[in-house]
Design an enzyme around this catalytic site. Structure first.
Site, mmCIF file in Angstrom:
data_model
loop_
_atom_site.group_PDB
_atom_site.id
_atom_site.type_symbol
_atom_site.label_atom_id
_atom_site.label_comp_id
_atom_site.label_asym_id
_atom_site.label_seq_id
_atom_site.Cartn_x
_atom_site.Cartn_y
_atom_site.Cartn_z
ATOM 1 N N ASP A 30 7.642 -1.656 -32.262
ATOM 2 C CA ASP A 30 8.489 -2.478 -31.119
ATOM 3 C C ASP A 30 7.665 -3.225 -30.582
ATOM 4 O OD1 ASP A 30 10.710 -1.894 -28.519
ATOM 5 O OD2 ASP A 30 11.009 -3.068 -30.003
ATOM 6 N N ASP A 88 7.254 -10.168 -32.535
ATOM 7 C CA ASP A 88 8.172 -10.647 -31.358
ATOM 8 C C ASP A 88 7.318 -12.050 -30.948
ATOM 9 O OD1 ASP A 88 9.382 -9.773 -28.125
ATOM 10 O OD2 ASP A 88 9.530 -11.736 -29.539
ATOM 11 N N GLU A 114 12.592 -11.792 -33.746
ATOM 12 C CA GLU A 114 13.343 -11.929 -33.009
ATOM 13 C C GLU A 114 13.673 -13.728 -32.407
ATOM 14 O OE1 GLU A 114 12.253 -10.395 -28.671
ATOM 15 O OE2 GLU A 114 14.530 -10.318 -28.292
ATOM 16 N N HIS A 161 16.379 -5.760 -21.027
ATOM 17 C CA HIS A 161 15.405 -4.476 -21.304
ATOM 18 C C HIS A 161 15.743 -3.871 -19.842
ATOM 19 C CE1 HIS A 161 12.975 -6.296 -24.383
ATOM 20 N NE2 HIS A 161 13.780 -5.403 -24.909
ATOM 21 N N GLY A 162 15.472 -2.837 -19.903
ATOM 22 C CA GLY A 162 15.354 -2.039 -18.478
ATOM 23 C C GLY A 162 16.654 -1.608 -18.121
ATOM 24 N N GLY A 210 17.723 -4.089 -25.917
ATOM 25 C CA GLY A 210 18.196 -3.907 -24.276
ATOM 26 C C GLY A 210 19.578 -3.137 -24.561
ATOM 27 N N ALA A 211 20.009 -2.127 -25.397
ATOM 28 C CA ALA A 211 21.035 -1.567 -25.676
ATOM 29 C C ALA A 211 21.140 -0.031 -24.774
ATOM 30 C CB ALA A 211 21.430 -1.435 -27.268
HETATM 31 O O1 LIG Z 1 15.251 -3.360 -26.415
HETATM 32 C C1 LIG Z 1 14.460 -2.045 -26.112
HETATM 33 C C2 LIG Z 1 15.431 -1.160 -25.412
HETATM 34 O O2 LIG Z 1 15.798 -1.265 -24.114
HETATM 35 P P1 LIG Z 1 16.549 -0.728 -23.060
HETATM 36 O O3 LIG Z 1 16.491 0.729 -23.485
HETATM 37 O O4 LIG Z 1 15.599 -0.835 -21.805
HETATM 38 O O5 LIG Z 1 17.839 -1.063 -23.118
HETATM 39 N N1 LIG Z 1 13.176 -2.048 -26.539
HETATM 40 O O6 LIG Z 1 12.817 -2.800 -27.270
HETATM 41 C C3 LIG Z 1 12.650 -0.654 -26.292
HETATM 42 C C4 LIG Z 1 11.462 -1.332 -25.110
HETATM 43 C C5 LIG Z 1 11.801 -1.995 -23.811
HETATM 44 C C6 LIG Z 1 10.900 -2.196 -22.899
HETATM 45 O O7 LIG Z 1 11.217 -1.139 -22.107
HETATM 46 NA NA NA Z 2 10.787 -11.190 -27.345
HETATM 47 ZN ZN LIG Z 3 13.377 -4.728 -26.951
#
Ligand SMILES: O=C(COP(=O)(O)O)N(O)CCCCO
Ligand code: NA
Ligand SMILES: [Zn+2]
Length: 311
Positions: free
Chosen positions: A88, A110, A140, A184-185, A215-216
């Site tokens: 990732d 990325d 991305e 994210h977060g 960021g899901a």
């Molecule tokens: O897109 C995501 C998941 O994001 P999130 O679970 O924070 O919504 N990731 O790529 C996981 C790592 C993100 C950095 O912590």
């Molecule tokens: Na990015």
């Molecule tokens: Zn991510």
């Protein structure tokens, strides 16, 4: 069974469901995720960030990448459900090389913080090189605001669907993460969640490849509440409601990155267990409570993404 990420995502794309990609940094999360996926008879993607690789290898990234491949393959080869291992947010070629060499199913390059042309050139290189080793590639376009492995993006830069079409044609990338308003977060939105569904629809029409939602995490209230009952302070935490994610899946999202929801569930279980069992000091006991909550989140997500029963 250890599989290539592209394979299971192509199937998901054809049938309009999504496969969650869960982040791990240790053995406990891996066990909880795989238990949940087996119970739901679902395919699952395990993913590690560069930080996770550095953490597991205690600073040695080749050792970390090899360790994750060995751990995940050992579990994958001993169960029936399809399991892929993905790097990732690969930002540094050293980590991408380590992951490809170690035998990851797929890697993300990325370079979304670069100018379009630069992102395209870098991605094209990585695709050519990873494909030569049978590894599939995610890239991305656009930027998620907030901290992303210590790269700070002040604002959301939403994907340009026309650029996405050119990008996919020129790079040969296997799956694409279009920025459509998430971040994210645990503190994703100042106001209500606002995802650009029209933009997502256009990207799918113009690229017709599996798409990834970053960021899901939903930042589930039930686990935030338990964590806070036992001493955590997550004030103001807000995520993407499951209904919004389901809409993204209907519009062509096929890989759904989820890290924060597992972290909150795990820390809630550990905090609760430790408070309620002051005499306990066996990590297999207090980690287990956290793993049980992680498994619950995993099963719930597999269900609403439509991955259940698709193994
Ligand atoms: O897109 C995501 C998941 O994001 P999130 O679970 O924070 O919504 N990731 O790529 C996981 C790592 C993100 C950095 O912590
Ligand atoms: Na990015
Ligand atoms: Zn991510």
């Amino acid at each position: 069974m250890y599989v290539n990420t592209k394979e299971i995502l192509e199937k998901a794309s054809k049938n309009f469901y999504a496969i969650p990609a869960f982040n791990i940094n240790n053995l406990e999360f891996l066990i909880a995720i795989i238990e949940g996926a087996i119970e739901k008879n679902a395919p699952v993607i395990i993913e590690t960030s560069e930080g996770a690789i550095k953490y597991a290898g205690n600073g040695d990234i080749y050792r970390g990448a090899n360790l994750f491949v060995k751990m995940v393959r050992e579990y994958a080869d001993s169960v029936k459900i399809p399991i892929a291992l993905h790097l990732d947010h690969g930002k540094h070629l050293e980590y991408i090389a380590a992951a490809v060499k170690a035998g990851y199913s797929s890697v993300m390059i990325d370079a979304s913080h670069e100018e379009f042309e630069k992102n395209l050139t870098i991605t094209k290189e990585v695709v050519k090189w990873a494909h030569a080793s049978g590894v599939s590639v995610e890239a991305e376009l656009g930027q998620l605001s907030g901290i992303e492995d210590n790269v700070y993006a002040a604002e959301n830069v939403l994907v340009d669907p026309e650029q996405a079409k050119i990008f996919v044609e020129e790079t040969g990338v296997d799956f694409l993460a279009p920025a459509i308003g998430t971040s994210h977060g645990a503190f994703k939105f100042k106001g209500e969640a606002k995802l650009d569904f029209d933009r997502l629809k256009k990207v799918k029409e113009l690229t017709n490849i599996p798409l990834v939602l970053h960021g899901a995490s939903s930042v589930l209230k039930q686990f935030v509440d338990i964590a806070e009952e036992f001493g955590a302070d997550f004030g103001g935490a807000k995520g993407v409601p499951a209904e919004e994610i389901k809409k993204c899946v209907e519009l062509g999202i096929n890989k759904v990155n989820t890290d924060t929801d597992l972290r909150i569930a795990f820390v809630a279980g550990v905090r609760k267990y430790l408070k309620e069992n002051p005499k306990e000091f066996d990590p297999r006991k207090y980690f287990k409570e956290g793993m049980n909550y992680v498994k619950e989140v995993v099963m719930d997500r597999l269900e609403f993404l439509g991955a259940s029963g698709k193994a």
